[in-house]
Design a protein around this motif. Structure first.
Motif, PDB file in Angstrom:
ATOM      1  N   GLU A  46      12.002   8.159  12.273  1.00 49.18           N
ATOM      2  CA  GLU A  46      12.272   7.073  11.328  1.00 49.18           C
ATOM      3  C   GLU A  46      10.958   6.404  10.918  1.00 49.18           C
ATOM      4  O   GLU A  46      10.147   6.018  11.749  1.00 49.18           O
ATOM      5  CB  GLU A  46      13.192   6.034  11.982  1.00 49.18           C
ATOM      6  N   ILE A  47      10.765   6.312   9.612  1.00 51.61           N
ATOM      7  CA  ILE A  47       9.550   5.708   9.076  1.00 51.61           C
ATOM      8  C   ILE A  47       9.680   4.183   9.125  1.00 51.61           C
ATOM      9  O   ILE A  47      10.731   3.619   8.783  1.00 51.61           O
ATOM     10  CB  ILE A  47       9.318   6.160   7.618  1.00 51.61           C
ATOM     11  N   THR A  48       8.605   3.530   9.558  1.00 47.37           N
ATOM     12  CA  THR A  48       8.588   2.063   9.614  1.00 47.37           C
ATOM     13  C   THR A  48       7.512   1.525   8.671  1.00 47.37           C
ATOM     14  O   THR A  48       6.675   2.278   8.174  1.00 47.37           O
ATOM     15  CB  THR A  48       8.283   1.561  11.039  1.00 47.37           C
ATOM     16  N   ILE A  49       7.533   0.210   8.454  1.00 50.36           N
ATOM     17  CA  ILE A  49       6.499  -0.381   7.600  1.00 50.36           C
ATOM     18  C   ILE A  49       5.123  -0.232   8.244  1.00 50.36           C
ATOM     19  O   ILE A  49       4.113  -0.215   7.546  1.00 50.36           O
ATOM     20  CB  ILE A  49       6.779  -1.869   7.276  1.00 50.36           C
ATOM     21  N   TYR A  50       5.085  -0.098   9.562  1.00 43.96           N
ATOM     22  CA  TYR A  50       3.807   0.074  10.239  1.00 43.96           C
ATOM     23  C   TYR A  50       3.212   1.452   9.926  1.00 43.96           C
ATOM     24  O   TYR A  50       1.998   1.602   9.791  1.00 43.96           O
ATOM     25  CB  TYR A  50       3.976  -0.126  11.745  1.00 43.96           C
ATOM     26  N   ASP A  51       4.098   2.469   9.796  1.00 49.34           N
ATOM     27  CA  ASP A  51       3.634   3.801   9.402  1.00 49.34           C
ATOM     28  C   ASP A  51       3.096   3.773   7.974  1.00 49.34           C
ATOM     29  O   ASP A  51       2.040   4.345   7.675  1.00 49.34           O
ATOM     30  CB  ASP A  51       4.784   4.814   9.507  1.00 49.34           C
ATOM     31  N   ILE A  52       3.846   3.129   7.092  1.00 48.40           N
ATOM     32  CA  ILE A  52       3.428   3.004   5.697  1.00 48.40           C
ATOM     33  C   ILE A  52       2.082   2.285   5.628  1.00 48.40           C
ATOM     34  O   ILE A  52       1.166   2.710   4.906  1.00 48.40           O
ATOM     35  CB  ILE A  52       4.476   2.223   4.878  1.00 48.40           C
ATOM     36  N   ALA A  53       1.964   1.184   6.387  1.00 43.17           N
ATOM     37  CA  ALA A  53       0.734   0.389   6.369  1.00 43.17           C
ATOM     38  C   ALA A  53      -0.453   1.203   6.840  1.00 43.17           C
ATOM     39  O   ALA A  53      -1.545   1.167   6.237  1.00 43.17           O
ATOM     40  CB  ALA A  53       0.897  -0.855   7.237  1.00 43.17           C
ATOM     41  N   GLU A  54      -0.271   1.992   7.936  1.00 40.38           N
ATOM     42  CA  GLU A  54      -1.370   2.778   8.488  1.00 40.38           C
ATOM     43  C   GLU A  54      -1.849   3.836   7.492  1.00 40.38           C
ATOM     44  O   GLU A  54      -3.046   3.994   7.267  1.00 40.38           O
ATOM     45  CB  GLU A  54      -0.926   3.448   9.793  1.00 40.38           C
ATOM     46  N   GLU A  55      -0.897   4.533   6.866  1.00 38.92           N
ATOM     47  CA  GLU A  55      -1.281   5.596   5.932  1.00 38.92           C
ATOM     48  C   GLU A  55      -1.917   5.028   4.659  1.00 38.92           C
ATOM     49  O   GLU A  55      -2.835   5.628   4.080  1.00 38.92           O
ATOM     50  CB  GLU A  55      -0.062   6.453   5.569  1.00 38.92           C
ATOM     51  N   ALA A  56      -1.442   3.865   4.234  1.00 37.58           N
ATOM     52  CA  ALA A  56      -1.971   3.243   3.015  1.00 37.58           C
ATOM     53  C   ALA A  56      -3.283   2.498   3.268  1.00 37.58           C
ATOM     54  O   ALA A  56      -3.975   2.122   2.323  1.00 37.58           O
ATOM     55  CB  ALA A  56      -0.943   2.289   2.430  1.00 37.58           C
ATOM     56  N   GLY A  57      -3.580   2.259   4.565  1.00 43.40           N
ATOM     57  CA  GLY A  57      -4.801   1.534   4.901  1.00 43.40           C
ATOM     58  C   GLY A  57      -4.711   0.055   4.616  1.00 43.40           C
ATOM     59  O   GLY A  57      -5.713  -0.578   4.240  1.00 43.40           O
ATOM     60  N   VAL A  58      -3.515  -0.509   4.782  1.00 50.61           N
ATOM     61  CA  VAL A  58      -3.300  -1.940   4.547  1.00 50.61           C
ATOM     62  C   VAL A  58      -2.590  -2.529   5.758  1.00 50.61           C
ATOM     63  O   VAL A  58      -2.218  -1.814   6.682  1.00 50.61           O
ATOM     64  CB  VAL A  58      -2.460  -2.189   3.266  1.00 50.61           C
ATOM     65  N   SER A  59      -2.382  -3.841   5.730  1.00 47.90           N
ATOM     66  CA  SER A  59      -1.678  -4.491   6.831  1.00 47.90           C
ATOM     67  C   SER A  59      -0.170  -4.397   6.630  1.00 47.90           C
ATOM     68  O   SER A  59       0.307  -4.253   5.487  1.00 47.90           O
ATOM     69  CB  SER A  59      -2.081  -5.964   6.926  1.00 47.90           C
ATOM     70  N   PRO A  60       0.621  -4.491   7.718  1.00 45.04           N
ATOM     71  CA  PRO A  60       2.080  -4.529   7.576  1.00 45.04           C
ATOM     72  C   PRO A  60       2.538  -5.672   6.675  1.00 45.04           C
ATOM     73  O   PRO A  60       3.514  -5.528   5.933  1.00 45.04           O
ATOM     74  CB  PRO A  60       2.568  -4.717   9.020  1.00 45.04           C
ATOM     75  N   ALA A  61       1.818  -6.791   6.726  1.00 43.71           N
ATOM     76  CA  ALA A  61       2.192  -7.932   5.877  1.00 43.71           C
ATOM     77  C   ALA A  61       2.051  -7.575   4.403  1.00 43.71           C
ATOM     78  O   ALA A  61       2.857  -8.004   3.567  1.00 43.71           O
ATOM     79  CB  ALA A  61       1.318  -9.141   6.215  1.00 43.71           C
ATOM     80  N   THR A  62       1.028  -6.770   4.063  1.00 43.66           N
ATOM     81  CA  THR A  62       0.851  -6.355   2.672  1.00 43.66           C
ATOM     82  C   THR A  62       2.004  -5.464   2.230  1.00 43.66           C
ATOM     83  O   THR A  62       2.524  -5.591   1.108  1.00 43.66           O
ATOM     84  CB  THR A  62      -0.493  -5.610   2.503  1.00 43.66           C
ATOM     85  N   VAL A  63       2.430  -4.557   3.102  1.00 44.37           N
ATOM     86  CA  VAL A  63       3.595  -3.724   2.798  1.00 44.37           C
ATOM     87  C   VAL A  63       4.814  -4.603   2.527  1.00 44.37           C
ATOM     88  O   VAL A  63       5.563  -4.394   1.567  1.00 44.37           O
ATOM     89  CB  VAL A  63       3.892  -2.739   3.941  1.00 44.37           C
ATOM     90  N   SER A  64       4.987  -5.616   3.372  1.00 48.38           N
ATOM     91  CA  SER A  64       6.119  -6.525   3.204  1.00 48.38           C
ATOM     92  C   SER A  64       6.045  -7.266   1.878  1.00 48.38           C
ATOM     93  O   SER A  64       7.048  -7.463   1.197  1.00 48.38           O
ATOM     94  CB  SER A  64       6.168  -7.520   4.367  1.00 48.38           C
TER      95      SER A  64
END
Length: 346
Positions: free
Chosen positions: A5-23
């Motif tokens: 299951e993909i989480t916002i933390y996975d998205i953040a790591e791959e995008a090179g941004v913080s989880p807050a930015t993903v949010s």
């Protein structure tokens, strides 16, 4: 990535941004740079990511941090107020992130942005561009971007912004001083220090001119000496006054720093305070207690001032009803630097 299951933390790591930015990208409730937003949105589409309730609520999570942006903590006025804000914040369960602007516009902008990126719950700004008589439109635009998501509270003003203001009543401050000096029989009263481009100083100057007329006192342009807010400026302003053929019997200094410089200039020229000339100032910092003589100075009740700033911030964070503009009522603390007008000096 595998089929976990993909989480916002996975998205953040791959995008090179913080989880807050993903949010922020997901909720569209705060501004994110185009490059970061496109990178995050691309990964959301790639993984067919569907945020859960916890991820959606991340942007609403409070950090319990207040950003405190001050002009220069080395100035005892800012130091006293900053300490009271921190103590008041601690009582409310908040910590303080303190940054100095040091009268540098670029540093002021970068520190404000740093606070925003650190996700402070509100920003309190004391001094620098919020003190300008004519508001900086570029800085106002920056603050407007910040206030879309967090409250901004200031002890100055910033026209064109949706900020909360807690201001010292400079008009009342000058009234208190004039009532005191005229009660002592002073009629030749000077005002030294400060910059007209700063609103608090401009208001003091205008009120000084008004009160000179109201009290049937002769206004003299050479009794109004502009400088800045330093000891050096106080020294220079007092030196110019003492070179006049008819020197004032009382001098109002724009702050305690200026008053200390004025005391030095007077002493070097054999003018005794208060025997030969009364001296009074604003801010009532520790300098007023350690100077010789001790300074009579206008006080702003720093504990109450700091508590009110934090109260406004917390209520704004909690989206409670609160007035956008409020005033701090000053009072005069009488010490040793003023006395009745001496007949030998008119």
């Amino acid at each position: 990535m595998d089929k976990k299951e993909i989480t916002i933390y996975d998205i953040a790591e791959e995008a090179g941004v913080s989880p807050a930015t993903v949010s922020r990208v997901i909720t569209k409730r705060a501004s994110v740079s185009t490059a970061k937003r496109e990178a995050v949105e691309g990964l959301i589409r790639k993984y067919k990511f569907r945020p859960n309730a916890m991820a959606r609520s991340l942007s609403d999570t409070k950090t319990k941090i207040l950003g405190l942006l001050v002009a220069d903590i080395r100035n005892p006025y800012y130091a006293a107020l900053a300490v009271e804000c921190e103590e008041a914040a601690n009582k409310c369960g908040y910590t303080v992130m303190l940054c100095n602007t040091l009268n540098d516009d670029e540093l002021e902008d970068s520190n404000l942005e740093k606070m925003y990126e650190q996700r402070v719950d509100a920003v309190i700004q004391i001094g620098c561009r919020v003190d300008d008589l004519v508001s900086d439109s570029a800085y106002a635009a920056h603050v407007n971007r910040i206030t879309r998501t967090i409250p901004f509270i200031t002890t100055g003003k910033l026209d064109g912004t949706d900020c909360y203001r807690l201001n010292i009543d400079d008009v009342e401050s000058m009234k208190i001083i004039f009532q005191y000096l005229t009660s002592l029989g002073h009629r030749r009263i000077a005002l030294i220090g400060g910059e007209k481009r700063k609103k608090s100083t401009y208001d003091k100057w205008q009120q000084y001119i008004y009160l000179m007329g109201k009290n049937d006192l002769t206004f003299r342009e050479d009794y109004l000496q502009e400088g800045d807010y330093s000891e050096k400026a106080g020294y220079s302003c007092m030196t110019r006054l003492l070179e006049l053929q008819e020197i004032p019997t009382a001098v109002i200094a724009v702050n305690d720093f200026t008053a200390v410089g004025a005391l030095k200039a007077a002493a070097e020229r054999g003018i005794r305070v208060p025997q030969d000339m009364s001296l009074i100032s604003f801010d009532n910092t520790f300098l007023s207690e350690i100077s010789t003589p001790k300074l009579t100075s206008v006080d702003y009740d720093y504990p109450a001032f700091g508590e009110k700033l934090v109260e406004i911030a917390v209520k704004a964070i909690e989206k409670k009803e609160i007035s956008r503009e409020q005033l701090i009522t000053p009072k005069l603390v009488i010490r040793e630097s003023c006395t009745k007008r001496q007949q030998t000096h008119g």
